[in-house]
Design a protein around this motif. Structure first.
Motif, PDB file in Angstrom:
ATOM      1  N   SER A 141      25.504  17.617  58.115  1.00 33.22           N
ATOM      2  CA  SER A 141      25.959  16.890  56.933  1.00 33.22           C
ATOM      3  C   SER A 141      25.312  15.515  56.831  1.00 33.22           C
ATOM      4  O   SER A 141      25.296  14.915  55.759  1.00 33.22           O
ATOM      5  N   GLU A 142      24.812  15.028  57.951  1.00 33.23           N
ATOM      6  CA  GLU A 142      24.154  13.725  57.977  1.00 33.23           C
ATOM      7  C   GLU A 142      23.006  13.783  58.971  1.00 33.23           C
ATOM      8  O   GLU A 142      23.132  14.401  60.025  1.00 33.23           O
ATOM      9  N   ALA A 143      21.889  13.127  58.628  1.00 36.97           N
ATOM     10  CA  ALA A 143      20.717  13.098  59.506  1.00 36.97           C
ATOM     11  C   ALA A 143      20.099  11.707  59.404  1.00 36.97           C
ATOM     12  O   ALA A 143      19.486  11.371  58.396  1.00 36.97           O
ATOM     13  N   VAL A 144      20.288  10.918  60.451  1.00 35.25           N
ATOM     14  CA  VAL A 144      19.804   9.539  60.470  1.00 35.25           C
ATOM     15  C   VAL A 144      18.617   9.458  61.432  1.00 35.25           C
ATOM     16  O   VAL A 144      18.766   9.705  62.634  1.00 35.25           O
ATOM     17  N   TYR A 164      12.986  11.115  66.127  1.00 37.51           N
ATOM     18  CA  TYR A 164      14.297  11.398  66.691  1.00 37.51           C
ATOM     19  C   TYR A 164      15.307  11.217  65.574  1.00 37.51           C
ATOM     20  O   TYR A 164      15.247  10.241  64.815  1.00 37.51           O
ATOM     21  N   VAL A 165      16.238  12.172  65.472  1.00 38.36           N
ATOM     22  CA  VAL A 165      17.208  12.160  64.389  1.00 38.36           C
ATOM     23  C   VAL A 165      18.605  12.351  64.976  1.00 38.36           C
ATOM     24  O   VAL A 165      18.835  13.275  65.756  1.00 38.36           O
ATOM     25  N   LYS A 166      19.521  11.450  64.606  1.00 33.11           N
ATOM     26  CA  LYS A 166      20.927  11.605  64.989  1.00 33.11           C
ATOM     27  C   LYS A 166      21.604  12.425  63.897  1.00 33.11           C
ATOM     28  O   LYS A 166      21.637  12.027  62.734  1.00 33.11           O
ATOM     29  N   CYS A 167      22.104  13.587  64.286  1.00 32.41           N
ATOM     30  CA  CYS A 167      22.695  14.527  63.336  1.00 32.41           C
ATOM     31  C   CYS A 167      24.215  14.538  63.469  1.00 32.41           C
ATOM     32  O   CYS A 167      24.760  14.355  64.558  1.00 32.41           O
ATOM     33  N   THR A 168      24.868  14.812  62.356  1.00 35.41           N
ATOM     34  CA  THR A 168      26.316  15.011  62.342  1.00 35.41           C
ATOM     35  C   THR A 168      26.584  16.353  61.693  1.00 35.41           C
ATOM     36  O   THR A 168      25.998  16.686  60.663  1.00 35.41           O
ATOM     37  N   ARG A 169      27.455  17.125  62.331  1.00 32.95           N
ATOM     38  CA  ARG A 169      27.875  18.396  61.735  1.00 32.95           C
ATOM     39  C   ARG A 169      29.330  18.640  62.110  1.00 32.95           C
ATOM     40  O   ARG A 169      29.838  18.100  63.089  1.00 32.95           O
ATOM     41  N   THR A 170      29.994  19.452  61.307  1.00 28.73           N
ATOM     42  CA  THR A 170      31.355  19.881  61.608  1.00 28.73           C
ATOM     43  C   THR A 170      31.308  21.386  61.794  1.00 28.73           C
ATOM     44  O   THR A 170      31.053  22.121  60.835  1.00 28.73           O
TER      45      THR A 170
END
Length: 130
Positions: free
Chosen positions: A61-64, A74-80
């Protein structure tokens, strides 16, 4: 004699003094942070699409983007996860298809990767409908 690098958990290595002295900075290091900031502010949807294309089945849902170098980002990912209501965060390495030499090349490669991801979306959607 050797030079030891400790980059965090399970990330260490060594080089000879000659290798250390002859090493050159990554050509993207001087502008990588600006690219990451621009992508995060204006094109997170492209980063999410590139991740989905590189790792089929991973929905974030998010990729920073946390850093960019000549070989990738490098990407910090968020998922549920489907079986949970608690979001998970993790970092991934998204490699470039080739080594980058300059700022214009970074843009060209990111555009290529985004176009490939978008072109693959209809095929991925059709496969999940079957």
């Amino acid at each position: 004699v050797s030079v030891r690098f400790v980059g965090g958990f399970a990330r260490a290595g060594s080089v000879t003094p000659e290798e250390y002295m002859s090493a050159k900075p990554d050509p993207v290091s001087e502008f990588g942070a600006a690219i990451a900031s621009h992508m995060n502010d204006d094109h997170m949807d492209s980063t999410i699409a590139m991740i989905a294309h590189a790792i089929p089945g991973l929905e974030v849902s998010e990729a920073v983007i946390t850093s960019v170098d000549s070989l990738g980002m490098y990407v910090k990912c968020t998922r549920t996860p489907r079986a949970s209501d608690q979001p998970q965060q993790f970092k991934i390495r998204l490699p470039f298809p080739r080594k980058i030499e300059d700022r214009k090349d970074v843009k060209n490669v990111i555009v290529e990767m985004t176009r490939a991801a978008v072109a693959a979306e209809p095929a991925a959607a059709a496969a999940t409908e079957d």
